[in-house]
Each structure stands twice: as C-alpha cells, then as structure tokens.
Design a protein around this motif. Structure first.
Motif, PDB file in Angstrom:
ATOM      1  N   CYS A 140      -3.636  -4.350  10.187  1.00 33.61           N
ATOM      2  CA  CYS A 140      -3.189  -2.962  10.342  1.00 33.61           C
ATOM      3  C   CYS A 140      -3.992  -2.032   9.446  1.00 33.61           C
ATOM      4  N   LEU A 141      -4.340  -2.493   8.248  1.00 28.96           N
ATOM      5  CA  LEU A 141      -5.128  -1.666   7.347  1.00 28.96           C
ATOM      6  C   LEU A 141      -6.542  -1.474   7.880  1.00 28.96           C
ATOM      7  N   LYS A 142      -7.136  -2.532   8.412  1.00 29.60           N
ATOM      8  CA  LYS A 142      -8.507  -2.440   8.914  1.00 29.60           C
ATOM      9  C   LYS A 142      -8.599  -1.585  10.166  1.00 29.60           C
ATOM     10  N   SER A 143      -7.560  -1.602  10.993  1.00 30.57           N
ATOM     11  CA  SER A 143      -7.602  -0.871  12.262  1.00 30.57           C
ATOM     12  C   SER A 143      -7.080   0.561  12.123  1.00 30.57           C
ATOM     13  N   ASN A 144      -6.819   1.012  10.868  1.00 31.51           N
ATOM     14  CA  ASN A 144      -6.358   2.368  10.589  1.00 31.51           C
ATOM     15  C   ASN A 144      -5.054   2.704  11.304  1.00 31.51           C
ATOM     16  N   ARG A 145      -4.141   1.754  11.393  1.00 28.81           N
ATOM     17  CA  ARG A 145      -2.818   2.043  11.954  1.00 28.81           C
ATOM     18  C   ARG A 145      -1.911   2.748  10.961  1.00 28.81           C
ATOM     19  N   VAL A 146      -2.323   2.756   9.679  1.00 26.47           N
ATOM     20  CA  VAL A 146      -1.566   3.450   8.653  1.00 26.47           C
ATOM     21  C   VAL A 146      -2.473   4.476   7.998  1.00 26.47           C
ATOM     22  N   GLN A 147      -1.896   5.585   7.548  1.00 26.39           N
ATOM     23  CA  GLN A 147      -2.649   6.616   6.845  1.00 26.39           C
ATOM     24  C   GLN A 147      -2.324   6.500   5.368  1.00 26.39           C
ATOM     25  N   LYS A 148      -3.314   6.106   4.569  1.00 25.18           N
ATOM     26  CA  LYS A 148      -3.092   5.913   3.145  1.00 25.18           C
ATOM     27  C   LYS A 148      -2.820   7.249   2.467  1.00 25.18           C
ATOM     28  N   ALA A 149      -1.960   7.203   1.457  1.00 24.18           N
ATOM     29  CA  ALA A 149      -1.648   8.403   0.679  1.00 24.18           C
ATOM     30  C   ALA A 149      -2.798   8.672  -0.284  1.00 24.18           C
ATOM     31  N   PRO A 150      -3.117   9.935  -0.563  1.00 25.11           N
ATOM     32  CA  PRO A 150      -4.177  10.229  -1.531  1.00 25.11           C
ATOM     33  C   PRO A 150      -3.776   9.753  -2.924  1.00 25.11           C
ATOM     34  N   ALA A 151      -4.755   9.337  -3.676  1.00 22.64           N
ATOM     35  CA  ALA A 151      -4.501   8.774  -5.012  1.00 22.64           C
ATOM     36  C   ALA A 151      -4.044   9.825  -5.997  1.00 22.64           C
ATOM     37  N   VAL A 205       0.847  -1.195   0.000  1.00 20.14           N
ATOM     38  CA  VAL A 205       0.000   0.000   0.000  1.00 20.14           C
ATOM     39  C   VAL A 205       0.880   1.242   0.000  1.00 20.14           C
ATOM     40  N   ARG A 206       0.339   2.323  -0.576  1.00 15.83           N
ATOM     41  CA  ARG A 206       1.007   3.619  -0.532  1.00 15.83           C
ATOM     42  C   ARG A 206       0.504   4.337   0.708  1.00 15.83           C
ATOM     43  N   VAL A 207       1.416   4.677   1.607  1.00 12.16           N
ATOM     44  CA  VAL A 207       1.036   5.353   2.844  1.00 12.16           C
ATOM     45  C   VAL A 207       1.890   6.607   3.002  1.00 12.16           C
ATOM     46  N   LEU A 208       1.434   7.485   3.887  1.00 10.61           N
ATOM     47  CA  LEU A 208       2.194   8.688   4.188  1.00 10.61           C
ATOM     48  C   LEU A 208       3.155   8.387   5.320  1.00 10.61           C
ATOM     49  N   VAL A 209       4.449   8.535   5.065  1.00  8.83           N
ATOM     50  CA  VAL A 209       5.486   8.363   6.077  1.00  8.83           C
ATOM     51  C   VAL A 209       6.210   9.694   6.171  1.00  8.83           C
ATOM     52  N   GLU A 210       6.071  10.357   7.309  1.00 10.87           N
ATOM     53  CA  GLU A 210       6.651  11.685   7.530  1.00 10.87           C
ATOM     54  C   GLU A 210       6.192  12.664   6.453  1.00 10.87           C
ATOM     55  N   GLY A 211       4.919  12.568   6.068  1.00 12.99           N
ATOM     56  CA  GLY A 211       4.330  13.502   5.120  1.00 12.99           C
ATOM     57  C   GLY A 211       4.589  13.191   3.655  1.00 12.99           C
ATOM     58  N   ARG A 212       5.338  12.130   3.358  1.00 17.19           N
ATOM     59  CA  ARG A 212       5.653  11.788   1.976  1.00 17.19           C
ATOM     60  C   ARG A 212       5.087  10.400   1.668  1.00 17.19           C
ATOM     61  N   PRO A 213       4.560  10.193   0.455  1.00 16.20           N
ATOM     62  CA  PRO A 213       4.036   8.871   0.099  1.00 16.20           C
ATOM     63  C   PRO A 213       5.155   7.862  -0.091  1.00 16.20           C
ATOM     64  N   ARG A 214       4.934   6.663   0.431  1.00  9.95           N
ATOM     65  CA  ARG A 214       5.900   5.576   0.333  1.00  9.95           C
ATOM     66  C   ARG A 214       5.158   4.262   0.225  1.00  9.95           C
ATOM     67  N   ARG A 215       5.748   3.276  -0.428  1.00  9.66           N
ATOM     68  CA  ARG A 215       5.135   1.942  -0.495  1.00  9.66           C
ATOM     69  C   ARG A 215       5.670   1.087   0.657  1.00  9.66           C
ATOM     70  N   ILE A 216       4.750   0.490   1.394  1.00  9.97           N
ATOM     71  CA  ILE A 216       5.134  -0.431   2.466  1.00  9.97           C
ATOM     72  C   ILE A 216       4.297  -1.688   2.331  1.00  9.97           C
ATOM     73  N   ARG A 217       4.708  -2.712   3.051  1.00  8.00           N
ATOM     74  CA  ARG A 217       3.939  -3.956   3.115  1.00  8.00           C
ATOM     75  C   ARG A 217       3.280  -4.013   4.483  1.00  8.00           C
TER      76      ARG A 217
END
Length: 64
Positions: free
Chosen positions: A53-64, A36-48
């Motif tokens: 974690c996705l269902k519990s909103n532990r990560v903030q997805k990057a806007p498309a 997934v593309r998530v925001l890490v320190e304000g910048r989009p990055r791909r992580i696994r």
C-alpha cells in the motif's frame, strides 16, 4: 493487536512447515506492516499499512 493492514485489509496467510521427514506443522506468513503517519480526513493519524500500500501510494503520508 491484530496484524491487519488498515488500508487494504491484508491478513496473515496460513500454511505448513514441512520437514525433511514430511512432518507438517502449522505456520503463518505475516504481512509486512509498517506504522506510518498518514492524513485521514485532513488530520494526521498513525495507521498500520502494508508495504504494498505504501509503494502504490494508496495512502497520503502526513508532512513531517
């Protein structure tokens, strides 16, 4: 590449396949990882990340 969640650190579990003759062979249960593309320190990055974690909103997805 290691099958590890970048958010929670979930790893494969270990156990046995057990046949009807009670033979035991090693097996692994893999976490359900998604790229997934998530925001890490304000910048989009791909992580696994695992689906828990996705269902519990532990990560903030990057806007498309």
């Amino acid at each position: 590449m290691a099958r590890i969640c970048d958010v929670c650190g979930k790893r494969p579990g270990f156990g046995h396949n057990v046949s009807h003759a009670n033979n035991k062979t090693n097996r692994r249960w893999y976490p359900n990882l998604q790229t997934v593309r998530v925001l890490v320190e304000g910048r989009p990055r791909r992580i696994r990340a695992c689906t828990q974690c996705l269902k519990s909103n532990r990560v903030q997805k990057a806007p498309a």
